[in-house]
Write a protein that holds these residues in place. Sequence first.
Motif, PDB file in Angstrom:
ATOM      1  N   UNK A  31     108.267  31.284   5.526  1.00 55.49           N
ATOM      2  CA  UNK A  31     107.919  29.921   5.954  1.00 55.49           C
ATOM      3  C   UNK A  31     108.308  29.748   7.418  1.00 55.49           C
ATOM      4  N   UNK A  32     109.467  30.332   7.764  1.00 58.89           N
ATOM      5  CA  UNK A  32     109.974  30.171   9.122  1.00 58.89           C
ATOM      6  C   UNK A  32     109.133  30.838  10.192  1.00 58.89           C
ATOM      7  N   UNK A  33     108.206  31.744   9.788  1.00 55.94           N
ATOM      8  CA  UNK A  33     107.426  32.438  10.817  1.00 55.94           C
ATOM      9  C   UNK A  33     106.607  31.460  11.640  1.00 55.94           C
ATOM     10  N   UNK A  34     106.315  30.309  11.087  1.00 56.27           N
ATOM     11  CA  UNK A  34     105.477  29.369  11.832  1.00 56.27           C
ATOM     12  C   UNK A  34     106.221  28.803  13.029  1.00 56.27           C
ATOM     13  N   UNK A  35     107.507  28.544  12.843  1.00 51.20           N
ATOM     14  CA  UNK A  35     108.221  27.900  13.945  1.00 51.20           C
ATOM     15  C   UNK A  35     108.622  28.895  15.016  1.00 51.20           C
ATOM     16  N   UNK A  36     108.875  30.130  14.635  1.00 48.24           N
ATOM     17  CA  UNK A  36     109.124  31.163  15.636  1.00 48.24           C
ATOM     18  C   UNK A  36     110.361  30.921  16.470  1.00 48.24           C
ATOM     19  N   UNK A  37     110.412  31.606  17.600  1.00 48.71           N
ATOM     20  CA  UNK A  37     111.590  31.503  18.441  1.00 48.71           C
ATOM     21  C   UNK A  37     111.171  31.038  19.832  1.00 48.71           C
ATOM     22  N   UNK A  38     111.695  29.901  20.240  1.00 46.42           N
ATOM     23  CA  UNK A  38     111.337  29.330  21.538  1.00 46.42           C
ATOM     24  C   UNK A  38     111.664  30.278  22.677  1.00 46.42           C
ATOM     25  N   UNK A  39     112.866  30.871  22.620  1.00 43.95           N
ATOM     26  CA  UNK A  39     113.324  31.657  23.759  1.00 43.95           C
ATOM     27  C   UNK A  39     112.504  32.919  23.925  1.00 43.95           C
ATOM     28  N   UNK A  40     112.288  33.623  22.806  1.00 40.98           N
ATOM     29  CA  UNK A  40     111.533  34.871  22.885  1.00 40.98           C
ATOM     30  C   UNK A  40     110.126  34.578  23.406  1.00 40.98           C
ATOM     31  N   UNK A  41     109.532  33.493  22.920  1.00 41.53           N
ATOM     32  CA  UNK A  41     108.185  33.152  23.378  1.00 41.53           C
ATOM     33  C   UNK A  41     108.186  32.849  24.866  1.00 41.53           C
ATOM     34  N   UNK A  42     109.273  32.219  25.326  1.00 39.24           N
ATOM     35  CA  UNK A  42     109.318  31.891  26.744  1.00 39.24           C
ATOM     36  C   UNK A  42     109.511  33.145  27.597  1.00 39.24           C
ATOM     37  N   UNK A  43     110.348  34.085  27.130  1.00 46.86           N
ATOM     38  CA  UNK A  43     110.600  35.298  27.919  1.00 46.86           C
ATOM     39  C   UNK A  43     109.343  36.137  28.055  1.00 46.86           C
ATOM     40  N   UNK A  44     108.590  36.274  26.960  1.00 43.45           N
ATOM     41  CA  UNK A  44     107.434  37.161  26.996  1.00 43.45           C
ATOM     42  C   UNK A  44     106.131  36.392  27.210  1.00 43.45           C
ATOM     43  N   UNK A  45     106.235  35.143  27.634  1.00 46.78           N
ATOM     44  CA  UNK A  45     105.061  34.303  27.894  1.00 46.78           C
ATOM     45  C   UNK A  45     104.049  34.352  26.758  1.00 46.78           C
ATOM     46  N   UNK A  46     104.533  34.201  25.543  1.00 44.88           N
ATOM     47  CA  UNK A  46     103.636  34.209  24.391  1.00 44.88           C
ATOM     48  C   UNK A  46     102.855  32.903  24.391  1.00 44.88           C
ATOM     49  N   UNK A  47     101.517  32.971  24.281  1.00 46.92           N
ATOM     50  CA  UNK A  47     100.742  31.721  24.264  1.00 46.92           C
ATOM     51  C   UNK A  47     100.870  31.025  22.920  1.00 46.92           C
ATOM     52  N   UNK A  48     102.086  30.627  22.559  1.00 48.21           N
ATOM     53  CA  UNK A  48     102.318  30.104  21.218  1.00 48.21           C
ATOM     54  C   UNK A  48     102.824  28.678  21.216  1.00 48.21           C
ATOM     55  N   UNK A  49     103.304  28.267  20.032  1.00 53.71           N
ATOM     56  CA  UNK A  49     103.747  26.894  19.852  1.00 53.71           C
ATOM     57  C   UNK A  49     104.994  26.602  20.693  1.00 53.71           C
ATOM     58  N   UNK A  50     105.861  27.608  20.844  1.00 56.61           N
ATOM     59  CA  UNK A  50     107.108  27.404  21.586  1.00 56.61           C
ATOM     60  C   UNK A  50     106.840  26.947  23.011  1.00 56.61           C
ATOM     61  N   UNK A  51     105.888  27.610  23.669  1.00 54.92           N
ATOM     62  CA  UNK A  51     105.562  27.238  25.048  1.00 54.92           C
ATOM     63  C   UNK A  51     105.047  25.806  25.096  1.00 54.92           C
ATOM     64  N   UNK A  52     104.247  25.459  24.074  1.00 54.85           N
ATOM     65  CA  UNK A  52     103.705  24.097  23.996  1.00 54.85           C
ATOM     66  C   UNK A  52     104.845  23.091  23.945  1.00 54.85           C
ATOM     67  N   UNK A  53     105.854  23.394  23.125  1.00 57.00           N
ATOM     68  CA  UNK A  53     106.976  22.466  22.986  1.00 57.00           C
ATOM     69  C   UNK A  53     107.732  22.323  24.299  1.00 57.00           C
ATOM     70  N   UNK A  54     108.126  23.460  24.860  1.00 52.96           N
ATOM     71  CA  UNK A  54     108.938  23.413  26.089  1.00 52.96           C
ATOM     72  C   UNK A  54     108.179  22.700  27.200  1.00 52.96           C
ATOM     73  N   UNK A  55     106.886  23.035  27.354  1.00 49.10           N
ATOM     74  CA  UNK A  55     106.119  22.418  28.432  1.00 49.10           C
ATOM     75  C   UNK A  55     105.919  20.932  28.209  1.00 49.10           C
ATOM     76  N   UNK A  56     105.660  20.540  26.955  1.00 47.92           N
ATOM     77  CA  UNK A  56     105.424  19.121  26.717  1.00 47.92           C
ATOM     78  C   UNK A  56     106.703  18.325  26.926  1.00 47.92           C
ATOM     79  N   UNK A  57     107.861  18.932  26.611  1.00 50.62           N
ATOM     80  CA  UNK A  57     109.121  18.218  26.830  1.00 50.62           C
ATOM     81  C   UNK A  57     109.388  18.063  28.321  1.00 50.62           C
ATOM     82  N   UNK A  58     109.168  19.137  29.083  1.00 54.73           N
ATOM     83  CA  UNK A  58     109.439  19.030  30.526  1.00 54.73           C
ATOM     84  C   UNK A  58     108.433  18.099  31.204  1.00 54.73           C
TER      85      UNK A  58
END
Lengths: 319, 541
Positions: A250-277
Amino acid sequence: MFKYALKRILLMLFTFFVIMLICFVLIKALPVPLPQGSEAQKQQIMAMRELRGYNKPVMEQFFIYWYRVFRYGDFGMGEQYLVATYVAEEFMERLPATMLLNLYSIIFSIPIGIMLGIYAALRKNKWQDHVISTGVMIFISVPSFIYAFIIQYIFYSKLGLLPQIMESPSLHGWFSWPMFKSMIMPIMSLSFGVIAGFTRVTRAELTEVLTSEFMLLARTKGLTKSQSIFRHALRNCAVVIVPSIMGEFIGIMSGSLVIESIFSVPGVGALYVNSVTALDYNYFMMLNAFYTFVGLLAGIVVDISYGFIDPRIRMGGKK
Amino acid sequence: MEKNNYNITPESFEFVQLNSNIHDVKLDSKPVSYLKDAMRRFAKNKGSVVAACIILLLILIAIFAPIISPYQLTDRDRVYSNKPPMIASLANSGFWDGCYNIKSQNETDYIKYNAIYTETGYNPIAKVNKTYVSQTVNGEVTLRDLHLNTYYSEGVEFQTITLDEYKAIQEYQNENNVQILVPYVMPGDLVPNSQGTFADSQTLWNGDGGANYWYKVDKNGKPILKNGQLIPAYKKTPNPDLYTKGSQAWLNAYLESTQFPEYNSKRIASDPYDSTKKNTGYVYGTYKGDSVHVRVIYYNYYIYKVGHEPQFWFGTEQYGRCIMEVVGRGARFSLLLALCVSVINLTLGALYGAIEGYYGGAIDMTMERISDILSGVPLMIVVTLFNLHLAGKTGVVPAFILAFVATGWIGMASLVRKQFYRFKGQEYILAARTLGASDWRLMFKHIFPNSLGTIITSCVLVIPGVIGSETMLTYLNIVNLESSNTASIGALMQQGQACMTTTPHVIVFPAIFISLLMICFNLFGNGLRDAFNPSLRGSED
């Protein structure tokens, strides 16, 4: 059992509803930023705001919000970040990258983790066990982004074997070799923690089961060591391991924000960080709902799967 | 049946002991208290003891690194940014020499570094690792792999200073016999036939390291050699006597030659093309508005400005801040935050859990629901919301602490609740209640101390969790501490990650620090947990 599951699900929905209400009220209490973008986009956003009742009381807005979500699947529009895009559409576009990455990671790491755990338990207090336990200790403690740095440094900076960031799926498609190659580093970074977690759980469970009396009985009635381990010990370990596998899935959907940010994964994590900033509250609200829901769902799936796997708990529920 | 005559007379008995008493012998060994026993068992766990020592060391680093470091967080240096670690006394170790290996430097680059040596007197080339010939489309090219001292390789920089500062520097030069100011070079003098190539020389001159060109070059920056020597392009003081007195050219030359009559400093590096002449005829600065534009030997200028040689033990990051200072400050912040959060969590959680566990029933139900709901909110969402709402009013740091506390106490509360359920039914509680103890007294005098070991232990285990989350959130820039006069290790690592390929030292120090801290806190916490767990007693022996 069914009654129990139903009760848990209803309780979860109630919890979710309350959390969403709190989030919604808190977000609405913030000053509303002016929309960005071109004149046409601004008008579009203002019309959308009107439709969603921006001048009405907060509680009414809350119900309009969820009415529109269930009726049209409409979570609003980006106002600061990805201006004038539909939040839900953008989100659905990003979800596959996150899910695929995490899916690969757990497909590789769960079997490895369980096998290492079994090996360590069978070699308890020998040097193999000590090595594995030390490794587990290190990989559980060190934050995942630190080994992401190490992996990136070795495989990209020094050896130059793998691309630094993840490819865009539009180039080669999801299931192609260049795509997978670019995903190896994030997969590895995600996996270490999961492997260590599963190794620890398996080792702890199995060492406990191995010392119990029914194992002795199994050996005395003539089973070989491997027979007794596979038929008796591992089945008992499954009571703990399988629910955590379910939770992991189930947790695979939420993933890891940091890893996505380090490897520039076009995923949900980037969406979250960018929308917050960028202070984009529509994206923020939807992602709040998403992360909260995934978290709650993982918890209840774990709890309910305990009941399905372990007859003792299932029977206990009937009483 | 034979009749046995058991006739036992009192005389056939004798006393076992007459002279001593039959009550318990006084115990020779001392009683071992719970705490003492836990400490003894903790001391047996070598890994945890080592971890505790390392934690102590890291805390000492956090306390003393910012004190030892001669820099402040506000000390930023545009030129000395991303510099590798340097300690002059350990320069021979090969690590603290402030050098990097750079590969495939062609002849032009090599001459440039040698020219820097000529101009500044500091040789940036510590070692030539390898010289080799490579085939390219333009024929054979000699390439070199260099071990480059990055502190020296900055060489000369342009600075815009006030006239007073300009005079002060000259005074300093004469007093200390060091050279800071070097002759000025105009962009037009850089490339020969200045009319045609002025635009090219301007870009070279303005470019990165443009102040290092003191010799004539072609428009690509390739030096022009005369008899194998570089040709200086220094601006010379024009001689007004060469022009007709009263003409515009004479006036210009006259003004320029008398622009800085105060200049009487000496040039220390020898004149590269005429060592007999002391070149007092050079222009050392030009007016740029009210201030003076000069070329300075940055290494010496730094010593003049700061008062000591540029030496960064851990190197510098992209803003030119000392990494030791940033790591130390960041570690202080992380540790204090974690300590604060775990103490507040302990207090709040203990109160909440005690009330839940002690009273049970409907109170427990209601309070459990509330904590259930709160625990469902992911941490990063809580932090984001608190940051958006409170950061403007209370500052970032209090908002951050509150966010951690907002859902952090729940774990502690459920732990305390469990402990209360375990102890509240026991006989000694019943006895105390019969004696008339109040609820409050029962809770905190009789039950709570029993669970103290477990609670303290989980308090220790909260610390690495908080530090990990803090690092992650500052890394992602969801929380930005720059405004609040603290540094964060996460933000430092984010900077380091961007330039990991070229300057890995930026990320290495914070990463090592945070990893050690996390591993040791977890080891220490686990050791403490095992030591305080009475059911494990004797199992290790």
